[in-house]
Design a protein around this motif. Structure first.
Motif, short mmCIF file in Angstrom:
data_model
loop_
_atom_site.label_atom_id
_atom_site.label_comp_id
_atom_site.label_asym_id
_atom_site.label_seq_id
_atom_site.Cartn_x
_atom_site.Cartn_y
_atom_site.Cartn_z
N ARG A 25 10.64 -0.51 -2.53
CA ARG A 25 10.76 0.69 -3.37
C ARG A 25 11.94 0.53 -4.34
O ARG A 25 11.84 0.90 -5.51
CB ARG A 25 10.94 1.93 -2.50
N ARG A 77 10.96 -1.78 -7.08
CA ARG A 77 9.96 -1.22 -7.99
C ARG A 77 10.53 -0.16 -8.92
O ARG A 77 10.04 0.02 -10.04
CB ARG A 77 8.82 -0.62 -7.16
N ASP A 111 0.84 -1.21 0.00
CA ASP A 111 0.00 0.00 0.00
C ASP A 111 0.87 1.25 0.00
O ASP A 111 0.63 2.21 -0.75
CB ASP A 111 -0.90 0.03 1.23
N GLU A 112 1.89 1.23 0.83
CA GLU A 112 2.76 2.40 0.98
C GLU A 112 3.65 2.60 -0.25
O GLU A 112 3.86 3.73 -0.71
CB GLU A 112 3.61 2.24 2.23
N VAL A 113 4.16 1.49 -0.80
CA VAL A 113 5.09 1.58 -1.93
C VAL A 113 4.36 1.95 -3.21
O VAL A 113 4.82 2.79 -3.99
CB VAL A 113 5.84 0.25 -2.10
N ILE A 114 3.21 1.35 -3.45
CA ILE A 114 2.49 1.51 -4.71
C ILE A 114 1.51 2.68 -4.66
O ILE A 114 1.19 3.30 -5.67
CB ILE A 114 1.76 0.20 -5.09
N GLY A 115 1.03 2.98 -3.44
CA GLY A 115 0.07 4.07 -3.31
C GLY A 115 -1.36 3.64 -3.60
O GLY A 115 -2.21 4.48 -3.92
N VAL A 116 -1.64 2.33 -3.51
CA VAL A 116 -2.98 1.81 -3.73
C VAL A 116 -3.36 0.97 -2.53
O VAL A 116 -2.64 0.04 -2.18
CB VAL A 116 -3.05 0.93 -5.01
N LYS A 117 -4.50 1.30 -1.90
CA LYS A 117 -4.94 0.52 -0.74
C LYS A 117 -5.74 -0.67 -1.24
O LYS A 117 -6.84 -0.50 -1.77
CB LYS A 117 -5.77 1.38 0.23
#
Length: 214
Positions: free
Chosen positions: A200, A203, A156-162
């Motif tokens: 991160r 990615r 969630d934190e790395v991709i920005g999608v919950k």
């Protein structure tokens, strides 16, 4: 003569965590080594010459590789606190969810995100009327799927999608919280910020490649 039990893993691998958890839940005395996969030890190369990967469980000098194989070996070798049900049908179902957890890991990032919501729907349905995937106590499917309780927050934190919202997946959210807070599980999580930094870095090349003109 005392049994010799040694676990080869890495600090961040969810597959190694599975093996670590089941040994702890069984009350087995063991030593563990966190391998550096950029400089694999002779013991790892000797113990898993085919894949040269962790985790590897070494029991009285005999190596066992692959996390799901290790889970079943430990459950069958140390009978206390069984983590698979006695009923053959329920055992088969438990093994299905073990394998399901493996099949949904290791996908390419975009493919994994695309499959995630559909996958989570199956897991939410499976938890209806149950506290854990194993029933009223932690079982093998919980250990196989336990990475969700930790890495989903990292992703969630790395991709920005919950991916898992409580309103949409209430049972899965409750399971993640209860599983993550079980004493044996809670004390063994890798450091969150260290995991975020690692993923991160993994990615970044994909993001850079996607930003290049076609």
């Amino acid at each position: 003569m005392a049994e010799e039990v040694k676990l080869l893993k890495t600090w961040s691998s969810p597959f190694g965590l599975r093996a670590f958890w089941i040994l702890k839940l069984k009350g087995v005395q063991f030593d563990f080594i966190d391998e550096d996969l950029s400089n694999k030890s002779p013991l790892l190369l000797q113990s898993n010459p085919v894949y040269k990967k962790v985790p590897v469980l070494i029991h009285n000098g005999k190596p066992i590789s692959e996390s799901l194989v290790i889970l079943e070996y430990v459950d069958e070798t140390w009978k206390q606190n069984p983590l698979l049900p006695e009923d053959p049908y329920e055992r088969a179902r438990a093994r299905f969810w073990d394998k399901f957890g493996d099949d949904k890991q290791g996908k390419e990032q975009e493919e994994a995100i695309g499959l995630a919501i559909e996958t989570l729907k199956f897991l939410e349905e499976e938890l209806k009327g149950k506290r854990f995937f194993g029933g009223e106590k932690i079982g093998l499917p919980d250990l196989a799927l336990g990475w969700l309780a930790n890495l989903i927050g990292v992703f969630d934190e790395v991709i920005g999608v919950k991916l898992i919202e409580k309103e949409r997946f209430p049972l899965l959210s409750a399971w993640m919280q209860e599983f993550a807070e079980a004493p044996v599980i809670k004390e063994s999580w890798p450091p969150h910020e260290k995991l975020v930094t690692k993923f991160r870095a993994i990615r970044e090349p994909y993001v850079a490649a996607a930003a290049q003109p076609k």
